[in-house]
Write an enzyme that holds these catalytic residues in place. Structure first.
Site, short mmCIF file in Angstrom:
data_model
loop_
_atom_site.label_atom_id
_atom_site.label_comp_id
_atom_site.label_asym_id
_atom_site.label_seq_id
_atom_site.Cartn_x
_atom_site.Cartn_y
_atom_site.Cartn_z
CG HIS A 76 -0.35 -0.01 2.54
ND1 HIS A 76 0.00 1.14 3.21
CD2 HIS A 76 -0.03 -1.03 3.37
CE1 HIS A 76 0.51 0.83 4.39
NE2 HIS A 76 0.50 -0.48 4.52
CG ASP A 78 -2.38 4.20 3.17
OD1 ASP A 78 -2.16 3.13 2.54
OD2 ASP A 78 -3.06 4.24 4.21
CG ASP A 115 3.21 -0.11 7.77
OD1 ASP A 115 2.79 -0.65 6.73
OD2 ASP A 115 2.55 -0.02 8.82
CD GLU A 145 -2.73 -1.58 5.57
OE1 GLU A 145 -2.73 -2.67 6.18
OE2 GLU A 145 -2.20 -0.55 6.02
CD GLU A 146 -0.86 1.81 7.85
OE1 GLU A 146 -1.52 1.30 8.78
OE2 GLU A 146 0.30 1.45 7.57
CG ASP A 169 1.64 -4.05 4.90
OD1 ASP A 169 2.48 -3.29 5.44
OD2 ASP A 169 0.42 -3.89 5.01
CG HIS A 456 1.39 2.38 12.81
ND1 HIS A 456 0.17 1.76 12.92
CD2 HIS A 456 1.82 2.15 11.55
CE1 HIS A 456 -0.13 1.16 11.79
NE2 HIS A 456 0.86 1.39 10.93
#
Length: 485
Positions: A76, A78, A115, A145-146, A169, A456
């Site tokens: 992904h 994003d 990520d 995705e997030e 991922d 994150h």
């Protein structure tokens, strides 16, 4: 000058740095999507872009691989945009500030976007090469995705021919994922009432928490700043009367909140009582989170007498009741796979608005009935307080498939390259593989990636050496795809 130009593999880090220079947070993917489309056109690839900004890039097989089953490479575009409180970055306009620290690539005071920028960088480096041997490659790069895998849910996959997929991922080298939890984002709104109130203004902030991914790190016992603030409110309420002016914490439902802040009004005579409660709770937090969050603290200051639009006492009571009663954190461990979290909840975003308390919570479970049961528990609590919920991004679990020729070939190649056994496991975090499995009526899929730590969070760091090793593994898988039976 390029920061990463001397790193290997050169083209992978070249594209990783280019991606870092383009803002690409969730819901802000048009620019990175257009960049991928332009790449596809420049390299004469079959290129698709939908209205959501999802992109598919297709490269036909090299000589000798025309009859080999196509391979889907998926990731992904994003990223989660988190930053330190003293960072001035504007994620909507500014590039990430990359730097090298030993074996790691990092971003100055922000998340790195490894990520899942590393998946995009790997894919582009493969697609541009005219030296690699491979079957037909179908590169699928999704958006958002997030925030609930919205791109994967919404995209049309009818142009794909492949039934074998490499999802890049995952963030622990040597650990290959073959299953994941399902999940959803639960949005809750609880009505509140305001009135003009006067008193001594008290600003409080719970900070110093480690945070982390609400799936992969939910079992690390990191504190949730929003839940801890609810505990502070409850302790204050036992000793004094107060009202709330402002209250907010967290920015992503899939990131454990590291900070939460609030502004209160108290009676000036209760100043010392408030200090006593806060100082006592600081000590308790230090004891309880000595290992998981050693830097946790409560910051506070008094801002003088003030008249403000603040919550009624009954509304304050509702908020305290919700934060003290709502489930949070790790709730069930898997009975089928040792060490795997089965069910969890993370209250990731909280914002006190003019007339309601708005919250976004991530619910995850590898057992669909428990996911639904947890949703209903939260719904009942919210509705009892006069509120309502909505659900976004309800995605399925990815169930383990016993017979996987792709997994067997990856295990063989890994053993040859690393001289050790790979680890195949499931993960509590969500992956898009379950959605692709359903949409494509079954696929043989494995998820893997290089070591990328503290995703994150602003501590995120991508291992340079691991990125190179996984690149060599990825290339070997493609070149030996003709051996998969």
């Amino acid at each position: 000058m390029s920061i990463l130009e001397n790193l290997e593999p050169k083209r992978v880090f070249h594209y990783f740095e280019e991606i870092a220079n383009i803002p690409h947070g969730s819901r802000d993917t048009k620019r990175i999507s257009d960049y991928l489309v332009q790449f596809g056109k420049e390299h004469h690839l079959e290129t698709y872009q939908d209205e959501m900004n999802n992109v598919i890039l297709i490269k036909e097989a090299t000589t000798g691989y025309e009859n080999v089953e196509p391979i889907i490479i998926q990731g992904h575009m994003d990223m989660v945009c988190e930053k330190e409180s003293d960072s001035n970055i504007d994620f909507s306009t500014d590039p990430l500030s990359l730097y090298i620290d030993g074996d790691f690539v990092k971003a100055e005071k922000t998340t790195l976007g490894g990520d899942d920028g590393i998946a995009v960088a790997y894919a582009l480096a493969i697609l541009e090469s005219d030296q690699l041997r491979h079957p037909r490659l179908e590169v699928v790069i999704t958006v958002d995705e997030e925030i609930g895998m919205l791109g994967a849910f919404g995209m049309d996959l009818s142009v794909l021919k492949g039934k074998r997929m490499l999802n890049i991922d995952s963030d622990e080298e040597g650990h290959f994922l073959t299953g994941c939890a399902g999940g959803m984002s639960l949005l809750a709104d609880i009505p509140v009432a305001r009135e003009n109130r006067s008193g001594l203004k008290l600003n409080v902030k719970i900070t110093g928490l480690e945070g982390g991914h609400s799936g992969a790190q939910i079992d690390k016992e990191h504190g949730n700043a929003n839940i801890l603030m609810g505990r502070l409110f409850a302790c204050l309420k036992e000793q004094l009367v107060f009202s709330l002016i402002d209250f907010a914490g967290g920015t992503k439902d899939n990131a454990i909140p590291r900070e939460s802040s609030a502004s209160l009004l108290i009676d000036a005579d209760n100043r010392e009582n408030a200090v006593s409660v806060i100082e006592a709770l600081k000590i308790d937090f230090k004891k309880e989170f000595a290992i998981a969050d050693p830097n946790v603290t409560i910051e506070y200051d008094f801002a003088g007498e003030s008249t403000e639009s603040a919550l009624s006492l009954s509304s304050v009571t509702k908020i305290i009741f919700y934060l003290r009663e709502v489930p949070n954190g790790m709730l069930h461990m898997s009975q089928n796979m040792k060490g795997l979290v089965e069910t969890s909840l993370n209250l990731g975003i909280l914002e006190l608005q003019d007339d309601q308390l708005h919250m976004v919570t991530s619910i995850r479970s590898s057992v669909s009935s428990r996911k639904e049961d947890l949703k209903e528990r939260v719904r009942m609590l919210v509705e009892m307080l006069g509120g309502e919920i909505t659900i976004e991004g309800d995605y399925p679990a990815w169930e383990y498939i016993p017979d996987s020729p792709l997994r067997d070939k990856i295990a063989e190649i890994y053993q040859e390259q690393y001289h050790e056994e790979p680890i195949f496991e499931a993960i509590h975090a969500g992956l898009e593989c379950g959605i692709f499995y359903e949409k494509l009526n079954g696929i043989d899929c494995v998820s893997f990636g290089p070591n990328n730590y503290d995703i994150h969070t602003p501590k995120e760091r991508l291992s340079i050496s691991s990125t190179e090793r996984v690149w060599k593994l990825l290339i070997a898988i493609l070149e030996r795809a003709n051996e998969i039976r």
